[in-house]
Design a protein around this motif. Structure first.
Motif, PDB file in Angstrom:
ATOM      1  N   TYR A 133     -42.412  41.434 -36.563  1.00 28.85           N
ATOM      2  CA  TYR A 133     -41.806  41.664 -37.876  1.00 28.85           C
ATOM      3  C   TYR A 133     -41.788  43.145 -38.206  1.00 28.85           C
ATOM      4  O   TYR A 133     -40.751  43.699 -38.600  1.00 28.85           O
ATOM      5  CB  TYR A 133     -42.575  40.887 -38.948  1.00 28.85           C
ATOM      6  N   TYR A 134     -42.917  43.808 -38.052  1.00 32.11           N
ATOM      7  CA  TYR A 134     -42.985  45.228 -38.407  1.00 32.11           C
ATOM      8  C   TYR A 134     -42.191  46.107 -37.438  1.00 32.11           C
ATOM      9  O   TYR A 134     -41.810  47.226 -37.794  1.00 32.11           O
ATOM     10  CB  TYR A 134     -44.437  45.681 -38.472  1.00 32.11           C
ATOM     11  N   ALA A 135     -41.940  45.614 -36.225  1.00 29.90           N
ATOM     12  CA  ALA A 135     -41.149  46.386 -35.265  1.00 29.90           C
ATOM     13  C   ALA A 135     -39.651  46.217 -35.482  1.00 29.90           C
ATOM     14  O   ALA A 135     -38.853  46.935 -34.884  1.00 29.90           O
ATOM     15  CB  ALA A 135     -41.511  45.965 -33.839  1.00 29.90           C
ATOM     16  N   SER A 136     -39.266  45.272 -36.346  1.00 27.75           N
ATOM     17  CA  SER A 136     -37.854  44.995 -36.593  1.00 27.75           C
ATOM     18  C   SER A 136     -37.323  45.834 -37.742  1.00 27.75           C
ATOM     19  O   SER A 136     -38.073  46.244 -38.633  1.00 27.75           O
ATOM     20  CB  SER A 136     -37.656  43.506 -36.912  1.00 27.75           C
ATOM     21  N   SER A 137     -36.033  46.048 -37.743  1.00 25.47           N
ATOM     22  CA  SER A 137     -35.397  46.736 -38.864  1.00 25.47           C
ATOM     23  C   SER A 137     -35.289  45.771 -40.044  1.00 25.47           C
ATOM     24  O   SER A 137     -35.339  44.549 -39.866  1.00 25.47           O
ATOM     25  CB  SER A 137     -33.998  47.203 -38.464  1.00 25.47           C
ATOM     26  N   PRO A 138     -35.148  46.289 -41.260  1.00 25.99           N
ATOM     27  CA  PRO A 138     -34.963  45.397 -42.422  1.00 25.99           C
ATOM     28  C   PRO A 138     -33.802  44.427 -42.234  1.00 25.99           C
ATOM     29  O   PRO A 138     -33.896  43.265 -42.646  1.00 25.99           O
ATOM     30  CB  PRO A 138     -34.702  46.386 -43.566  1.00 25.99           C
ATOM     31  N   ALA A 139     -32.735  44.887 -41.609  1.00 26.34           N
ATOM     32  CA  ALA A 139     -31.582  44.006 -41.394  1.00 26.34           C
ATOM     33  C   ALA A 139     -31.940  42.869 -40.443  1.00 26.34           C
ATOM     34  O   ALA A 139     -31.547  41.714 -40.660  1.00 26.34           O
ATOM     35  CB  ALA A 139     -30.407  44.816 -40.848  1.00 26.34           C
ATOM     36  N   GLU A 140     -32.684  43.180 -39.376  1.00 24.32           N
ATOM     37  CA  GLU A 140     -33.095  42.147 -38.425  1.00 24.32           C
ATOM     38  C   GLU A 140     -34.033  41.141 -39.084  1.00 24.32           C
ATOM     39  O   GLU A 140     -33.916  39.936 -38.871  1.00 24.32           O
ATOM     40  CB  GLU A 140     -33.790  42.788 -37.227  1.00 24.32           C
ATOM     41  N   ARG A 141     -34.953  41.643 -39.912  1.00 23.73           N
ATOM     42  CA  ARG A 141     -35.880  40.748 -40.603  1.00 23.73           C
ATOM     43  C   ARG A 141     -35.119  39.781 -41.499  1.00 23.73           C
ATOM     44  O   ARG A 141     -35.391  38.575 -41.505  1.00 23.73           O
ATOM     45  CB  ARG A 141     -36.862  41.559 -41.447  1.00 23.73           C
ATOM     46  N   GLU A 142     -34.176  40.313 -42.251  1.00 20.17           N
ATOM     47  CA  GLU A 142     -33.410  39.475 -43.173  1.00 20.17           C
ATOM     48  C   GLU A 142     -32.556  38.468 -42.413  1.00 20.17           C
ATOM     49  O   GLU A 142     -32.448  37.304 -42.813  1.00 20.17           O
ATOM     50  CB  GLU A 142     -32.536  40.339 -44.066  1.00 20.17           C
ATOM     51  N   GLN A 143     -31.971  38.904 -41.310  1.00 23.64           N
ATOM     52  CA  GLN A 143     -31.125  38.014 -40.520  1.00 23.64           C
ATOM     53  C   GLN A 143     -31.934  36.841 -39.965  1.00 23.64           C
ATOM     54  O   GLN A 143     -31.487  35.690 -40.000  1.00 23.64           O
ATOM     55  CB  GLN A 143     -30.480  38.787 -39.372  1.00 23.64           C
ATOM     56  N   ASP A 144     -33.133  37.130 -39.449  1.00 20.29           N
ATOM     57  CA  ASP A 144     -33.957  36.062 -38.896  1.00 20.29           C
ATOM     58  C   ASP A 144     -34.462  35.118 -39.983  1.00 20.29           C
ATOM     59  O   ASP A 144     -34.468  33.905 -39.813  1.00 20.29           O
ATOM     60  CB  ASP A 144     -35.139  36.656 -38.134  1.00 20.29           C
ATOM     61  N   ALA A 145     -34.866  35.686 -41.115  1.00 20.04           N
ATOM     62  CA  ALA A 145     -35.400  34.858 -42.195  1.00 20.04           C
ATOM     63  C   ALA A 145     -34.312  34.007 -42.839  1.00 20.04           C
ATOM     64  O   ALA A 145     -34.585  32.913 -43.338  1.00 20.04           O
ATOM     65  CB  ALA A 145     -36.061  35.729 -43.244  1.00 20.04           C
ATOM     66  N   ALA A 146     -33.081  34.521 -42.829  1.00 25.54           N
ATOM     67  CA  ALA A 146     -31.984  33.830 -43.509  1.00 25.54           C
ATOM     68  C   ALA A 146     -31.353  32.730 -42.666  1.00 25.54           C
ATOM     69  O   ALA A 146     -30.405  32.080 -43.114  1.00 25.54           O
ATOM     70  CB  ALA A 146     -30.917  34.854 -43.911  1.00 25.54           C
ATOM     71  N   ARG A 147     -31.886  32.506 -41.456  1.00 29.43           N
ATOM     72  CA  ARG A 147     -31.346  31.421 -40.653  1.00 29.43           C
ATOM     73  C   ARG A 147     -31.476  30.095 -41.398  1.00 29.43           C
ATOM     74  O   ARG A 147     -32.501  29.833 -42.035  1.00 29.43           O
ATOM     75  CB  ARG A 147     -32.084  31.325 -39.314  1.00 29.43           C
ATOM     76  N   PRO A 148     -30.466  29.215 -41.326  1.00 29.21           N
ATOM     77  CA  PRO A 148     -30.618  27.881 -41.934  1.00 29.21           C
ATOM     78  C   PRO A 148     -31.832  27.169 -41.347  1.00 29.21           C
ATOM     79  O   PRO A 148     -32.245  27.440 -40.211  1.00 29.21           O
ATOM     80  CB  PRO A 148     -29.316  27.181 -41.543  1.00 29.21           C
ATOM     81  N   SER A 149     -32.407  26.248 -42.105  1.00 29.43           N
ATOM     82  CA  SER A 149     -33.627  25.567 -41.668  1.00 29.43           C
ATOM     83  C   SER A 149     -33.476  24.944 -40.289  1.00 29.43           C
ATOM     84  O   SER A 149     -34.382  25.003 -39.460  1.00 29.43           O
ATOM     85  CB  SER A 149     -34.022  24.494 -42.684  1.00 29.43           C
ATOM     86  N   HIS A 150     -32.296  24.368 -40.017  1.00 28.58           N
ATOM     87  CA  HIS A 150     -32.097  23.704 -38.727  1.00 28.58           C
ATOM     88  C   HIS A 150     -31.950  24.702 -37.574  1.00 28.58           C
ATOM     89  O   HIS A 150     -31.995  24.314 -36.407  1.00 28.58           O
ATOM     90  CB  HIS A 150     -30.883  22.774 -38.771  1.00 28.58           C
ATOM     91  N   GLU A 151     -31.808  26.001 -37.909  1.00 32.93           N
ATOM     92  CA  GLU A 151     -31.702  27.022 -36.871  1.00 32.93           C
ATOM     93  C   GLU A 151     -32.959  27.887 -36.778  1.00 32.93           C
ATOM     94  O   GLU A 151     -33.067  28.730 -35.891  1.00 32.93           O
ATOM     95  CB  GLU A 151     -30.487  27.922 -37.135  1.00 32.93           C
TER      96      GLU A 151
END
Length: 327
Positions: A226-244
């Motif tokens: 998480y800390y090695a990721s950019s803010p955009a990458e963090r948001e993209q991963d967290a925003a995945r739909p539950s089934h993804e």
């Protein structure tokens, strides 16, 4: 040994006991789902936290050598975008008296940041029952205290912690993986990790190093990633739909179920959002067994980075741990 009234199941287990039934030998409880271990009393809300007796806590305190304090909680606003579409943390300052007095106002979903999964969080899916027979009506009723986490807060959580740093072990053995993607960490993986650390992960009853009432920590590398990721990458991963959504975590498998049960951990803790590998590769979830059937608290998204570094430095992965759930 557990106390018995001569019927099929014992009426109540003795927390100080040095021997408990294995998963395959759990006595059935009339009206309860198979493999339920609700043997701490009809009104119990502690589950295996009952194993954190004064005797075991005093023994754990003797592990303190350096006296170094290592916080394990992430900031309340981390991740900035929580997974599974949960509400983000909100913080504002209220001016009570200009220039003199100020208050903090928080809006917090307790599944954001470092957390304990309480017994009211996840039911046994087939029966829709929660720990110790609680129902969804009990969970929602303001007059009910069944499965309330305040019981843990007033009891306290302290004992012997043991870290299995799987992420470090995998890196050293060229088993690279992305903690933000699905990976099932099997029992054989954890056993190999334990051997590399000089720990036999079998229960003490089987000749291993795990003691009744231990608090298990498994580091998957989520926080480091998480800390090695950019803010955009963090948001993209967290925003995945539950089934993804997908994360590395402990595997859903029979060997793992047997070990998690038979080791009689007081609680289990991971650094990822789900502790277990997500999504589940089986028709069941470890959450069902740990929370609803066995009464084992699950800690998620704990910051194990500094702890892992100190464990390497001290060449020991067993330590005293204390936690204070919200009361």
């Amino acid at each position: 040994m557990p106390q018995s009234n001569g019927q099929t199941a014992p009426t109540q287990w003795d927390p100080e006991a040095t021997e408990f039934p294995s998963r395959k030998n759990l006595p059935p409880i009339p009206g309860a789902p198979p493999e339920a271990a609700w043997f701490w009393g009809p009104n119990d809300s502690l589950g295996r936290l009952n194993l954190l007796t004064t005797k075991r806590i005093k023994a754990a305190v003797r592990l303190i050598e350096t006296g170094e304090l290592i916080p394990l909680d992430l900031p309340l606003d981390t991740p900035a975008v929580p997974s599974f579409g949960r509400e983000p943390f909100q913080h504002s300052i209220k001016e009570v008296q200009a220039g003199i007095v100020y208050d903090d106002l928080y809006t917090l979903n307790t599944q954001s940041g470092s957390q304990w999964d309480g017994f009211g969080h996840f039911a046994h899916l087939a029966s829709k029952t929660f720990y110790n027979g609680a129902t969804s009506a009990d969970i929602l009723a303001s007059s009910s205290s069944k499965c309330s986490i305040h019981h843990w807060a007033t009891h306290g959580i302290a004992g012997r912690g043991i870290l299995l740093d799987y992420h470090r072990y995998a890196s050293q053995t060229n088993r690279t993986y992305d903690p933000f993607r699905h990976l099932a960490i099997t029992l054989s993986d954890l056993a190999a990790c334990g051997r590399a650390q000089g720990i036999d992960i079998r229960p003490g009853s089987a000749g291993g190093d795990i003691k009744i009432g231990d608090i298990l920590f498994v580091r998957s590398g989520f926080v480091e990633r998480y800390y090695a990721s950019s803010p955009a990458e963090r948001e993209q991963d967290a925003a995945r739909p539950s089934h993804e959504s997908a994360w590395a975590g402990v595997a859903q498998e029979e060997d793992m179920l047997n070990w998690l049960h038979d080791a009689y951990f007081a609680a289990v803790v991971g650094d990822a959002p789900t502790f277990e590998a997500w999504p589940s590769c089986k028709e069941y979830h470890l959450h069902e067994y740990l929370l609803a059937l066995w009464g084992v608290p699950i800690g998620e998204m704990w910051d194990l980075e500094r702890l892992a570094r100190v464990c390497v430095q001290e060449r020991r992965w067993v330590f005293f741990v204390n936690s204070a759930p919200a009361n």
